[in-house]
Design an enzyme around this catalytic site. Structure first.
Site, PDB file in Angstrom:
ATOM      1  N   LYS A  13       2.587  -3.234  -7.503  1.00 50.40           N
ATOM      2  CA  LYS A  13       1.487  -3.848  -8.287  1.00 50.40           C
ATOM      3  C   LYS A  13       0.657  -3.000  -8.931  1.00 50.40           C
ATOM      4  CE  LYS A  13       4.228  -7.262  -7.131  1.00 50.40           C
ATOM      5  NZ  LYS A  13       5.095  -8.754  -6.729  1.00 50.40           N
ATOM      6  N   GLU A  99       5.808 -10.584 -13.985  1.00 48.61           N
ATOM      7  CA  GLU A  99       4.864 -10.981 -14.083  1.00 48.61           C
ATOM      8  C   GLU A  99       4.559 -10.532 -15.219  1.00 48.61           C
ATOM      9  OE1 GLU A  99       3.817  -8.644 -10.267  1.00 48.61           O
ATOM     10  OE2 GLU A  99       4.066 -10.493  -9.346  1.00 48.61           O
ATOM     11  N   GLU A 168      14.653 -11.525  -8.995  1.00 48.07           N
ATOM     12  CA  GLU A 168      13.711 -12.012  -8.397  1.00 48.07           C
ATOM     13  C   GLU A 168      13.242 -13.492  -8.505  1.00 48.07           C
ATOM     14  OE1 GLU A 168      11.215  -8.156  -7.188  1.00 48.07           O
ATOM     15  OE2 GLU A 168      10.763  -8.711  -8.664  1.00 48.07           O
TER      16      GLU A 168
HETATM   17  P1  13P Z   1       6.558  -9.712  -3.088  1.00 47.38           P
HETATM   18  O1  13P Z   1       7.725  -8.716  -1.860  1.00 47.38           O
HETATM   19  O2  13P Z   1       5.092  -9.801  -3.210  1.00 47.38           O
HETATM   20  O3  13P Z   1       7.371 -11.124  -2.837  1.00 47.38           O
HETATM   21  O4  13P Z   1       6.821  -9.341  -4.880  1.00 47.38           O
HETATM   22  C1  13P Z   1       8.126  -9.213  -4.463  1.00 47.38           C
HETATM   23  C2  13P Z   1       7.304  -8.655  -6.417  1.00 47.38           C
HETATM   24  O5  13P Z   1       7.235  -8.756  -7.116  1.00 47.38           O
HETATM   25  C3  13P Z   1       8.432  -6.586  -6.491  1.00 47.38           C
HETATM   26  O6  13P Z   1       8.434  -6.688  -7.493  1.00 47.38           O
END
Ligand code: 13P
Length: 254
Positions: A13, A99, A168
């Site tokens: 990210k 996101e 996800e």
């Molecule tokens: P987290 O593992 O921090 O929950 O994030 C998942 C994610 O969005 C991976 O693309």
């Protein structure tokens, strides 16, 4: 019996886009170097792609971008094309992350255009799908996920096994609320069935990753589920030790 090799991808990210990205990548190469039988991918921010690709060169770790634009070039301020990603040493690209969909308004149609362009350019797409908490509570999980997968089905079907789908659930991302193995398996099985509606080849060869609060202590159970072929890891991928522990518990193909 499946021959699908598991894939563990770390989505950094908006972290480690500078020199710290190289340090993290090099620690991951070291920690994952001996772990055969699993594909390992890291996805730094755009600014770190070229340096990280250089850092992992010759290792078993591959590099993904977190997004791209579907047009090859033009007046698209702030955007990055497939060729630019290839020039940086990327072989993968994450598309339609929740996101991107929920914060930046990406639609199924937009994600489809990107998926098509990525495959045409020789970048392997990891297409993310998943429902919000409201959608789950309204009993719409499979309907939402099916529309998201449906948008890219023909593109993924053109080259079975080249692209990856990542389920996800939005409510499990960065919240510490992980989907239970049965909850995740139910959606993964539904996605596999939808892929089978296109072709048996697509269903058998497409890896379907789970993402959302995957940590070393819950990865084993999730990755042991029949239709879960790997993980897309956020927070836990920012630490080489916790990321490599997830790679370690991923089962090898049978
Ligand atoms: P987290 O593992 O921090 O929950 O994030 C998942 C994610 O969005 C991976 O693309």
């Amino acid at each position: 019996m499946t021959e699908r090799q598991q894939l563990i991808a770390g989505n950094w990210k908006m972290h480690h886009g500078g020199p710290s990205g190289c340090a993290l990548a090099s620690a991951i190469v070291l920690a994952c170097g001996d772990l055969a039988g699993v594909d390992v991918v890291v996805a730094p921010p755009f600014t770190g792609l070229a340096a990280v690709a250089h850092e992992v060169e010759g290792s078993r770790v591959s590099v993904a971008a977190q997004n791209m634009h579907h047009e090859p070039k033009g007046a698209f301020t702030g955007e990055v094309s497939t060729q630019m990603l290839l020039d940086c040493g990327c072989t993968w690209v994450i598309l339609g992350h929740s996101e991107r969909r929920h914060v930046f308004g990406e639609t199924n149609d937009f994600v489809q255009k990107k998926t098509k362009a990525a495959i045409a350019a020789g970048l392997r797409p990891i297409v993310c799908v998943g429902e919000t908490l409201e959608e789950r509570e309204a009993g719409k999980t499979l309907e939402v996920v099916s529309a998201q997968v449906g948008a890219v089905l023909a593109d993924l079907g053109g080259r079975p096994g080249y692209g990856v789908v990542a389920y996800e659930p939005v409510w499990a991302i960065g919240t510490g609320k992980v989907a239970g193995p049965e909850q995740a398996q139910e959606v993964h099985a539904a996605i596999r069935k939808q892929l089978a509606g296109h072709s048996a080849d697509l269903a058998e060869n497409t890896r379907i990753l789970y993402g959302g609060s995957v940590k070393p202590d819950n990865a084993g159970t999730l990755l042991g589920c029949h239709d879960i072929d790997g993980a897309l890891v956020g927070g836990a991928s920012l630490d080489a030790e916790s990321f490599s522990k997830i790679v370690e518990v991923a089962p090898s193909p049978v």
